[in-house]
Design a protein around this motif. Structure first.
Motif, PDB file in Angstrom:
ATOM      1  N   ALA A 129       0.824  -1.213   0.000  1.00  0.00           N
ATOM      2  CA  ALA A 129       0.000   0.000   0.000  1.00  0.00           C
ATOM      3  C   ALA A 129       0.862   1.268   0.000  1.00  0.00           C
ATOM      4  O   ALA A 129       0.333   2.367  -0.021  1.00  0.00           O
ATOM      5  CB  ALA A 129      -0.942   0.001   1.209  1.00  0.00           C
ATOM      6  N   ASN A 137       3.145   9.249   1.951  1.00  0.00           N
ATOM      7  CA  ASN A 137       2.470   8.965   3.203  1.00  0.00           C
ATOM      8  C   ASN A 137       3.207   7.892   3.998  1.00  0.00           C
ATOM      9  O   ASN A 137       3.147   7.862   5.221  1.00  0.00           O
ATOM     10  CB  ASN A 137       1.018   8.554   2.955  1.00  0.00           C
ATOM     11  CG  ASN A 137       0.093   9.308   3.887  1.00  0.00           C
ATOM     12  OD1 ASN A 137       0.523  10.252   4.552  1.00  0.00           O
ATOM     13  ND2 ASN A 137      -1.157   8.893   3.933  1.00  0.00           N
ATOM     14  N   LEU A 144       6.345   9.587  11.858  1.00  0.00           N
ATOM     15  CA  LEU A 144       5.459   9.519  13.028  1.00  0.00           C
ATOM     16  C   LEU A 144       5.917   8.411  13.989  1.00  0.00           C
ATOM     17  O   LEU A 144       5.903   8.580  15.208  1.00  0.00           O
ATOM     18  CB  LEU A 144       4.019   9.237  12.585  1.00  0.00           C
ATOM     19  CG  LEU A 144       3.245  10.393  11.955  1.00  0.00           C
ATOM     20  CD1 LEU A 144       1.917   9.909  11.408  1.00  0.00           C
ATOM     21  CD2 LEU A 144       3.013  11.485  12.990  1.00  0.00           C
ATOM     22  N   THR A 232      -6.520   2.271  -0.164  1.00  0.00           N
ATOM     23  CA  THR A 232      -6.452   1.093  -1.043  1.00  0.00           C
ATOM     24  C   THR A 232      -7.601   0.146  -0.686  1.00  0.00           C
ATOM     25  O   THR A 232      -8.198   0.242   0.378  1.00  0.00           O
ATOM     26  CB  THR A 232      -5.151   0.312  -0.839  1.00  0.00           C
ATOM     27  OG1 THR A 232      -5.050  -0.043   0.527  1.00  0.00           O
ATOM     28  CG2 THR A 232      -3.954   1.123  -1.268  1.00  0.00           C
TER      29      THR A 232
HETATM   30  C1  HEM Z   1      -3.329   4.903   6.420  1.00  0.00           C
HETATM   31  C2  HEM Z   1      -3.196   6.393  11.027  1.00  0.00           C
HETATM   32  C3  HEM Z   1       1.612   5.711  11.118  1.00  0.00           C
HETATM   33  C4  HEM Z   1       1.523   4.544   6.407  1.00  0.00           C
HETATM   34  C5  HEM Z   1      -3.710   5.240   7.695  1.00  0.00           C
HETATM   35  C6  HEM Z   1      -5.071   5.206   8.205  1.00  0.00           C
HETATM   36  C7  HEM Z   1      -5.023   5.636   9.488  1.00  0.00           C
HETATM   37  C8  HEM Z   1      -3.651   5.927   9.818  1.00  0.00           C
HETATM   38  C9  HEM Z   1      -6.201   5.814  10.468  1.00  0.00           C
HETATM   39  C10 HEM Z   1      -6.299   4.719   7.451  1.00  0.00           C
HETATM   40  C11 HEM Z   1      -6.715   3.344   7.937  1.00  0.00           C
HETATM   41  C12 HEM Z   1      -5.679   2.258   7.728  1.00  0.00           C
HETATM   42  O1  HEM Z   1      -5.269   1.995   6.591  1.00  0.00           O
HETATM   43  O2  HEM Z   1      -5.248   1.647   8.733  1.00  0.00           O
HETATM   44  C13 HEM Z   1      -1.877   6.402  11.417  1.00  0.00           C
HETATM   45  C14 HEM Z   1      -1.412   6.840  12.715  1.00  0.00           C
HETATM   46  C15 HEM Z   1      -0.064   6.658  12.734  1.00  0.00           C
HETATM   47  C16 HEM Z   1       0.328   6.102  11.452  1.00  0.00           C
HETATM   48  C17 HEM Z   1      -2.310   7.367  13.839  1.00  0.00           C
HETATM   49  C18 HEM Z   1       0.925   6.974  13.848  1.00  0.00           C
HETATM   50  C19 HEM Z   1       0.885   8.035  14.578  1.00  0.00           C
HETATM   51  C20 HEM Z   1       1.964   5.179   9.885  1.00  0.00           C
HETATM   52  C21 HEM Z   1       3.241   4.571   9.578  1.00  0.00           C
HETATM   53  C22 HEM Z   1       3.214   4.250   8.245  1.00  0.00           C
HETATM   54  C23 HEM Z   1       1.924   4.651   7.718  1.00  0.00           C
HETATM   55  C24 HEM Z   1       4.370   4.333  10.582  1.00  0.00           C
HETATM   56  C25 HEM Z   1       4.281   3.611   7.398  1.00  0.00           C
HETATM   57  C26 HEM Z   1       5.551   3.694   7.599  1.00  0.00           C
HETATM   58  C27 HEM Z   1       0.220   4.657   5.974  1.00  0.00           C
HETATM   59  C28 HEM Z   1      -0.199   4.508   4.607  1.00  0.00           C
HETATM   60  C29 HEM Z   1      -1.601   4.613   4.610  1.00  0.00           C
HETATM   61  C30 HEM Z   1      -2.010   4.819   5.991  1.00  0.00           C
HETATM   62  C31 HEM Z   1       0.702   4.267   3.394  1.00  0.00           C
HETATM   63  C32 HEM Z   1      -2.522   4.468   3.413  1.00  0.00           C
HETATM   64  C33 HEM Z   1      -2.897   3.015   3.384  1.00  0.00           C
HETATM   65  C34 HEM Z   1      -3.788   2.595   2.259  1.00  0.00           C
HETATM   66  O3  HEM Z   1      -4.324   3.436   1.528  1.00  0.00           O
HETATM   67  O4  HEM Z   1      -3.955   1.360   2.136  1.00  0.00           O
HETATM   68  N1  HEM Z   1      -2.852   5.662   8.709  1.00  0.00           N
HETATM   69  N2  HEM Z   1      -0.794   5.983  10.673  1.00  0.00           N
HETATM   70  N3  HEM Z   1       1.184   5.182   8.759  1.00  0.00           N
HETATM   71  N4  HEM Z   1      -0.879   4.880   6.787  1.00  0.00           N
HETATM   72 FE1  HEM Z   1      -0.837   5.438   8.709  1.00  0.00          FE
END
Ligand code: HEM
Ligand code: HEM
Length: 533
Positions: A129, A137, A144, A232
C-alpha cells in the motif's frame, strides 16, 4: 429545539466559511472495508487517550530535579531524598485522586499506540500500500513512528527513578562514544556532567510541547493525504484501480469510528486498572550506583538496547589520539542504516521494478513474494535485536549461560534473516501455485466419477467470481526491460538495475490471464457435459 439550534449554528458557520460543500463531500466519500484497515485506527485512538491522560498528568507532575525529601502517603519511601520529579510522580500515584489510574492509562496507551503503529506499518508494507501515489504517506508515517518512539523515551525518563536514570545513562554513554564531539555533546545535553540537574526539565519541554506539536501536525497531514490519495482496497468483483467499493463516511464510518474510539479507550482503561505498569515505588529514586537485574526499557526501545548487548565488548582502537569505540559506532550505524532503508523502501522498490503506475488495489502478500520475504527478514532481524534486550532474563529463566544466550543471538542476528527470507519466499510461491490451481480448476471436491468411457475424474467445485478475483492477481508487476540508448548501448548502471529487477521477480508465477480462465471454464463445462452424457 435542539435540532433547530444545531441547524441554525451550522447555517451560521456555513454562511461565513462555505464549509458545507467540503463536509458533504467528505461525508459521501466511500471507504473500502477490511479488518486490517482498523490497525491505523487503533494507533489513532490510542493517541487520543495518550493526549488526554498526558494533559491530566501535566497538572500534577513537576519537571524539576530539585532535591526534596518525600513525605507522601507511601510509607516505605517517607523521608527518602529524591528529586521533585520523582516525588511528584509518587504523589500522582498515591495522593492524587485517580492519579495512578491516569498515569497507568498514559503508559499503557503509549504502549498500545506504538504497537498499533507497528502492526499498521506492517499491514501497509506487506500489501504494497506504499506504492505510488502513497510513497509520501509512507515517509510521513514512518517519521510519526520515530517521533512516537522519541515521545516514549522522553516520557519514560521523566519520573527520574532508577529505570529512567539508567536509560538516560545508556544514551549518555552512546553520545560520549561518538568520537571528537561526544563529550561536548553530552555536556551540552545534560547541562554539565551526567546526570546533572537540567535533563528532566529539558526532556519535559520536548515531551509535552515540541514532539506532540510535530506529531499532531504530521498526523493531520497523514490523514489528509490518506483521503486525497484514497484508501487502497483488496481485489474483488467490481473493484478496480478507479472504482472503490465500500461504505460512505457518513453515517457508516463515522459511527464505526466513533464506536471504535470508545472500544479502544475502554480496553486501555481496563488494562490500566488491572495491570501495574512501571511501579517506580519499587525501584526508588535515581542513583548512578545501582542497576537491578532484569532492567528493561519499554518494548519499542528494546531493539536498540538489544543491539548494544549483541556487539562484542572492548571493540575499540585509538587513532588520531582519540578512542574509536566500535562497540558504540557499529550498533548506531546498523540501526541508522536499518531506519533509512525502511524510510526509503517505497523508492527503492519503485526503482527496482521501474513501475510508474498508480496502485489502488492492495496486494496479497504472497503475490509479491520477494517483498514479503524481505519484510520477513526485516521482522526477524528486529525480533532478534528485541530478544537480546532480554538476554539476562532468558538466561536466568531457562538456566542458560549468559554467553550461550548472547552467542546464539549473535548468530541468529545474521542467519535468522537469511533463513526467514528463503523460507518465506518459498511459502509465498507455493501459495501462488495453489491459488493458480484453484482459480483455474476449482476446489477439489473429493468426488470421483467414472465416465462412460471408463476414465475416472475428480469433480472440481468451481470457484465463484468473487473468489476468483481474490485468487488471480490482475494488477501485476513485470521485471524491468532495459532498452539500448541512442548509441545502441546499455549503460552499466541500467544493466545493474535490470539484474536486481530480475532477482526481485525471480520464480514469480505469471498471474492467471483471462484467456486461461476462459479455457479452464470451457474445460470444466466439457467434463460436466461428459458426466451428463
Ligand atoms: C493509512 C493512522 C503511522 C503509512 C492510515 C489510516 C489511518 C492511519 C487511520 C487509514 C486506515 C488504515 O489503513 O489503517 C496512522 C497513525 C499513525 C500512522 C495514527 C501513527 C501516529 C503510519 C506509519 C506508516 C503509515 C508508521 C508507514 C511507515 C500509511 C499509509 C496509509 C495509511 C501508506 C494508506 C494506506 C492505504 O491506503 O492502504 N494511517 N498511521 N502510517 N498509513 Fe498510517
Ligand atoms: C510520562 C509516553 C505524550 C505528559 C510519560 C511516560 C511515558 C509517556 C511512557 C512515563 C509514564 C510513567 O510514569 O510510567 C508518551 C507517549 C506520548 C506522550 C508515547 C505520545 C505519543 C504526552 C503528552 C503529554 C504527556 C502529549 C502532555 C500533554 C506526560 C507527563 C508525564 C509523562 C506529564 C510525567 C508523569 C509520569 O511519569 O507519570 N509519557 N507520552 N505525554 N507524559 Fe507522556
Amino acid at each position: 429545539l435542539g435540532g433547530r439550534f444545531i441547524g441554525a449554528t451550522a447555517n451560521y458557520i456555513d454562511e461565513r466559511t462555505s464549509l458545507s460543500g467540503f463536509v458533504k463531500e467528505l461525508g459521501r466519500k466511500i471507504f473500502p472495508d477490511h479488518w486490517s484497515f482498523m490497525l491505523g485506527e487503533i494507533a489513532l485512538w490510542a493517541f487520543v487517550v495518550v493526549l488526554l491522560s498526558g494533559t491530566f498528568l501535566t497538572f500534577f507532575f513537576q519537571a524539576s530535579m530539585v532535591e526534596t525529601h518525600y513525605n507522601g502517603a507511601f510509607l516505605p519511601m517517607r523521608g527518602i531524598e529524591m528529586s521533585a520529579a520523582m516525588s511528584s510522580t509518587l504523589n500522582i500515584s498515591f495522593d492524587i485522586r485517580g492519579g495512578l489510574l491516569v498515569r497507568q492509562m498514559h503508559h499503557w496507551a503509549a504502549l498500545v499506540f506504538v504497537a498499533g503503529i507497528g502492526v499498521h506499518m506492517l499491514r501497509v508494507f506487506f500489501t504494497g500500500a506504499f506504492r505510488k501515489p502513497r510513497e509520501l504517506n509512507w515517509v510521513i508515517g514512518f517519521i510519526l513512528f520515530i517521533l512516537a518512539m522519541a515521545e516514549g523515551f522522553t516520557g519514560y525518563s521523566l519520573p527520574d527513578d532508577v529505570l529512567s536514570g539508567n536509560g538516560l545513562r545508556i544514551i549518555d554513554g552512546m553520545v560520549k562514544g561518538i568520537p571528537l564531539i561526544g563529550t561536548w555533546t553530552s555536556f551540552l545535553l545534560f547541562g554539565g556532567e551526567f546526570p546533572g540537574t537540567a535533563i528532566v526539565g529539558r526532556l519535559y519541554t520536548l515531551h509535552i510541547l515540541l514532539l506532540p506539536a510535530i506529531l499532531v501536525g504530521l498526523l493531520v497531514v497523514h490523514l489528509m493525504l490518506m483521503v486525497i490519495n484514497k484508501h487502497t482496497q483488496f481485489a474483488g468483483a467490481g473493484r478496480t484501480n478507479s472504482v472503490v467499493v465500500g461504505y460512505p463516511m457518513m453515517p457508516v464510518y463515522m459511527s464505526k469510528m466513533g464506536g471504535f474510539l470508545f472500544i479502544t479507550f475502554g480496553v486501555i482503561v481496563l488494562i490500566a486498572s488491572l495491570f501495574t505498569i512501571n511501579p517506580i515505588w519499587n525501584y526508588g529514586p535515581y542513583d548512578p550506583s545501582p542497576v537491578s537485574a532484569g532492567t528493561q526499557p519499554d518494548w519499542y526501545i528494546g531493539f536498540a538496547d538489544g543491539m548494544l548487548r549483541l556487539i562484542p565488548p572492548g571493540w575499540e582502537v585509538v587513532f588520531l589520539d582519540r578512542t574509536w569505540s566500535f562497540n558504540i559506532l557499529v550498533p548506531l550505524g546498523v540501526i541508522g542504516i536499518f531506519i533509512i532503508l525502511v524510510l526509503i523502501y517505497p523508492f527503492i522498490e519503485a526503482w527496482v521494478t521501474g513501475d510508474k503506475r498508480e496502485h489502488h488495489i492492495a496486494q496479497r502478500p504472497r503475490n509479491a513474494a520477494t517483498r514479503t520475504a524481505i519484510g520477513a527478514a526485516g521482522v526477524t532481524m528486529y525480533a532478534v535485536m528485541w530478544a537480546a534486550a532480554s538476554s539476562d532474563i532468558i538466561a536466568t529463566h531457562f538456566w542458560l549461560t549468559m554467553e550461550g544466550v548472547i552467542h546464539t543471538l549473535q548468530a541468529l542476528l545474521i542467519l535468522g534473516p537469511i533463513i526467514a527470507y528463503f523460507v518465506t519466499k518459498r511459502i509465498c510461491i507455493a501459495l501462488q501455485k495453489k491459488d493458480r490451481e484453484i482459480a483455474l480448476h476449482g476446489y477439489e471436491s473429493g468426488r470421483i466419477v467414472r465416465l462412460p468411457g471408463g476414465e475416472y475424474i475428480e469433480v472440481h467445485q468451481p470457484v465463484d467470481e468473487y473468489e476468483r478475483f481474490k485468487l488471480a492477481d490482475f494488477d501485476t508487476y513485470e521485471p524491468l526491460v532495459v532498452r539500448p540508448n541512442a548509441k545502441g548501448r546499455i549503460p552499466w548502471h541500467e544493466n545493474f538495475r535490470a539484474s536486481i529487477s530480475r532477482w526481485f521477480f525471480e520464480d514469480r508465477l505469471t498471474p492467471v490471464t483471462q484467456g486461461e480462465l476462459d479455457a479452464a471454464l470451457a474445460h470444466q463445462h466439457h467434463d460436466l457435459d461428459h458426466m451428463a452424457a
